[in-house]
Design a protein around this motif. Sequence first.
Motif, PDB file in Angstrom:
ATOM      1  N   UNK A 241       0.708  -1.223   0.120  1.00  0.00           N
ATOM      2  CA  UNK A 241       0.056   0.059   0.010  1.00  0.00           C
ATOM      3  C   UNK A 241       0.861   1.181   0.212  1.00  0.00           C
ATOM      4  N   UNK A 242       1.979   1.332   0.883  1.00  0.00           N
ATOM      5  CA  UNK A 242       2.944   2.410   1.085  1.00  0.00           C
ATOM      6  C   UNK A 242       3.394   2.676  -0.434  1.00  0.00           C
ATOM      7  N   UNK A 243       4.026   1.536  -1.027  1.00  0.00           N
ATOM      8  CA  UNK A 243       4.869   1.786  -2.006  1.00  0.00           C
ATOM      9  C   UNK A 243       3.982   2.293  -3.355  1.00  0.00           C
ATOM     10  N   UNK A 244       2.541   1.516  -3.396  1.00  0.00           N
ATOM     11  CA  UNK A 244       1.741   2.001  -4.406  1.00  0.00           C
ATOM     12  C   UNK A 244       1.443   3.554  -4.515  1.00  0.00           C
ATOM     13  N   UNK A 245       0.920   4.017  -3.138  1.00  0.00           N
ATOM     14  CA  UNK A 245       0.571   5.413  -3.101  1.00  0.00           C
ATOM     15  C   UNK A 245       1.752   6.356  -3.298  1.00  0.00           C
ATOM     16  N   UNK A 246       2.968   5.951  -3.032  1.00  0.00           N
ATOM     17  CA  UNK A 246       4.032   6.802  -3.250  1.00  0.00           C
ATOM     18  C   UNK A 246       4.394   6.836  -4.817  1.00  0.00           C
ATOM     19  N   UNK A 247       4.446   5.769  -5.145  1.00  0.00           N
ATOM     20  CA  UNK A 247       4.681   5.797  -6.870  1.00  0.00           C
ATOM     21  C   UNK A 247       3.758   6.472  -7.727  1.00  0.00           C
ATOM     22  N   UNK A 248       2.301   6.268  -7.572  1.00  0.00           N
ATOM     23  CA  UNK A 248       1.486   6.692  -7.895  1.00  0.00           C
ATOM     24  C   UNK A 248       1.077   8.149  -7.780  1.00  0.00           C
ATOM     25  N   UNK A 249       1.318   8.563  -6.451  1.00  0.00           N
ATOM     26  CA  UNK A 249       0.891   9.921  -6.433  1.00  0.00           C
ATOM     27  C   UNK A 249       2.154  10.999  -7.092  1.00  0.00           C
ATOM     28  N   UNK A 250       3.426  10.219  -7.137  1.00  0.00           N
ATOM     29  CA  UNK A 250       4.366  10.994  -7.717  1.00  0.00           C
ATOM     30  C   UNK A 250       4.548  11.000  -9.378  1.00  0.00           C
ATOM     31  N   UNK A 251       3.576  10.071  -9.835  1.00  0.00           N
ATOM     32  CA  UNK A 251       3.654   9.997 -11.275  1.00  0.00           C
ATOM     33  C   UNK A 251       2.363  10.550 -11.990  1.00  0.00           C
ATOM     34  N   UNK A 252       1.270  10.585 -11.379  1.00  0.00           N
ATOM     35  CA  UNK A 252      -0.141  10.531 -11.807  1.00  0.00           C
ATOM     36  C   UNK A 252      -0.482  12.217 -11.113  1.00  0.00           C
ATOM     37  N   UNK A 253      -1.067  13.066 -11.821  1.00  0.00           N
ATOM     38  CA  UNK A 253      -1.698  14.303 -11.042  1.00  0.00           C
ATOM     39  C   UNK A 253      -2.613  13.957 -10.385  1.00  0.00           C
ATOM     40  N   UNK A 254      -2.962  14.756  -9.338  1.00  0.00           N
ATOM     41  CA  UNK A 254      -3.905  14.322  -8.338  1.00  0.00           C
ATOM     42  C   UNK A 254      -4.522  15.891  -8.031  1.00  0.00           C
ATOM     43  N   UNK A 255      -4.236  16.841  -8.467  1.00  0.00           N
ATOM     44  CA  UNK A 255      -4.405  18.092  -7.859  1.00  0.00           C
ATOM     45  C   UNK A 255      -5.853  18.548  -8.228  1.00  0.00           C
ATOM     46  N   UNK A 256      -6.473  17.853  -9.113  1.00  0.00           N
ATOM     47  CA  UNK A 256      -8.174  18.052  -9.339  1.00  0.00           C
ATOM     48  C   UNK A 256      -8.745  16.840  -9.313  1.00  0.00           C
ATOM     49  N   UNK A 257      -9.810  16.754  -8.013  1.00  0.00           N
ATOM     50  CA  UNK A 257     -10.064  15.594  -7.664  1.00  0.00           C
ATOM     51  C   UNK A 257     -10.893  14.793  -8.823  1.00  0.00           C
ATOM     52  N   UNK A 258     -11.606  15.265  -9.499  1.00  0.00           N
ATOM     53  CA  UNK A 258     -12.358  14.751 -10.530  1.00  0.00           C
ATOM     54  C   UNK A 258     -11.756  14.569 -11.700  1.00  0.00           C
ATOM     55  N   UNK A 259     -10.320  14.493 -11.912  1.00  0.00           N
ATOM     56  CA  UNK A 259      -9.507  14.100 -12.700  1.00  0.00           C
ATOM     57  C   UNK A 259      -8.290  13.268 -12.535  1.00  0.00           C
ATOM     58  N   UNK A 260      -7.278  12.542 -13.329  1.00  0.00           N
ATOM     59  CA  UNK A 260      -6.220  12.137 -13.016  1.00  0.00           C
ATOM     60  C   UNK A 260      -6.307  10.878 -12.312  1.00  0.00           C
TER      61      UNK A 260
END
Lengths: 463, 99
Positions: A241-260
Amino acid sequence: MTEQMTESTGLVKSLRPYHVWALGVGIVLVGEYMGWNFTIAKGGVLGSLFAMLVAGTMYIMISLCASELGSSTKLAGGPYDWARLFIGPGAAASVGLAVYMEYIALQAADAIVVAFIAQEIWPDLQVFPITLLVIATLTFINYRGVVAALTLNFFMTAIAFLAIIVFFFSGTFGVFEMNPERLFQGALPNGLIGLFAALQFGPWFFLGIEGAAMCAEECKQPSRAVPLGQQAGMITLLVGAAMTLFVCTMLIDSSVPAEGLGVSVYPLFEAAQASGIYLLIALLALGTLLTCLSSANGCVCDSSRSWFALSRDHFVSPWFSSVHPKYQTPYKAVIFTMPIAIAFAFSGYLDQVITFSIVSGLLCYVLIPFSLIRFRKLFPMNSSKVRPFISPLQPWIAWFAMAIAIVIMSTLFWGYRYNLLFALAFYLIAYFYFHNRHKKYIKHFDWGKEMGWPNPSHHDTKE
Amino acid sequence: MNEISQATHTQVVHNIDKEKYAQGLQKDTYLIIGALALLVIIEGYVVYTILSYAGPAVSAGIRGLYILFFLLVIGIETIGYWEVRKSLKQHMYELKYYE
């Protein structure tokens, strides 16, 4: 492999700690490949991290309770049998049904996702027949034998977990570029309310790990295999879980909740695509497929055991409690998972099915620690026969786990209030229905004969 | 009663291959220590990195909640898994764990 038979109608005792690990992690790892990212849509990066830590704390405590109860009772029904022995018939049937529904709904969702993945690779394929084929194949594997089914799960799960590890370390050691600024940009888009709303999807990281203890009756040494395999599974999921959260948040934009990232269907696979490394893309694609298959496979195993246990105690027709003379599997209960999973799969409401699965799981997370509290009260002695593994910090962690489960359940009011109310009403009706039905079969419960234990401390032996 | 159980236990201990059991327990201990080390390193690294970049978005009190739950995860799992080892060591001869 040496297989020791119990009695002519018993299940075969041949599983080892790695099978327990494979069953537990196999069911759950799919939640790290997809679904967990809804925490991002609700609460951003910080909401997701908070949900992961809070849900992780709850699941560690639940899995410790399950390890103690599973290694003590050594029964196939898992949470159902614990509630039956230590709480009462109404609660037992509700939990048995909740476990059944939790896993069968998850199996249906997994089979649909496998079909969608197959369709993406080969666009000519139709989702309907592929879903049917997946459900039928996994049912057949489980019909043939639990060792084969869980050995298959071990390899599929190991590959899927290895893919996450390789991906994480590739990013950490600079094989591809990470974007740490995305952590701040998508930190908390919905404010503090989002932080707590994210909790409702926190269970996705770990949903179903308690099911690892459900193969206790089929373990060669349950008092070693269940705690060792289940806690290894819990650590695997925490790390994953920690590794998944880390790499995904670093690589995919999450600034707009309804996108990315918040709305991604396959977040780990999309993160691999964002890395631009072909080998990682192929590895994570394979991991996504295998983790769905292993989850569905584990779900067939656990849901059939729950139904088998319900049937063995006359909560549902005893016809389902037959054990195959050659394969030593509860084959009728296994086959019966198929029509129910198909019905769920073609209801057309995938998100509703998954939410129903989560509510069912949360109901179990209230009743599993409560079963442990009752178990400790009824059997305070710590002999190797009654309690070969003593879970630490009890009953405090049991109470704490129940409190977190109730808090998470209450957060479902943000967006899923009707699902929550429907599920709770469903289990309430089930409680009264099975309570009344069970009156016909009420009998004197002989702890010595049934469990090989002494009588409980205050000797309330009516089952 | 205690004497009988003690005698049975001693008899069981005499009939088993002690070296094999010591090796079995050692392997399980390595697994437990390795898993716990992995948990502390990975979880610690991820929580630290995310909080150091995204942490300023929330107050110090909320950041304290993260640290509290991080410590609960690490602390409870470490105690729990070490208890598993303790139970393996305690019952391995009696319940013939490494046959």
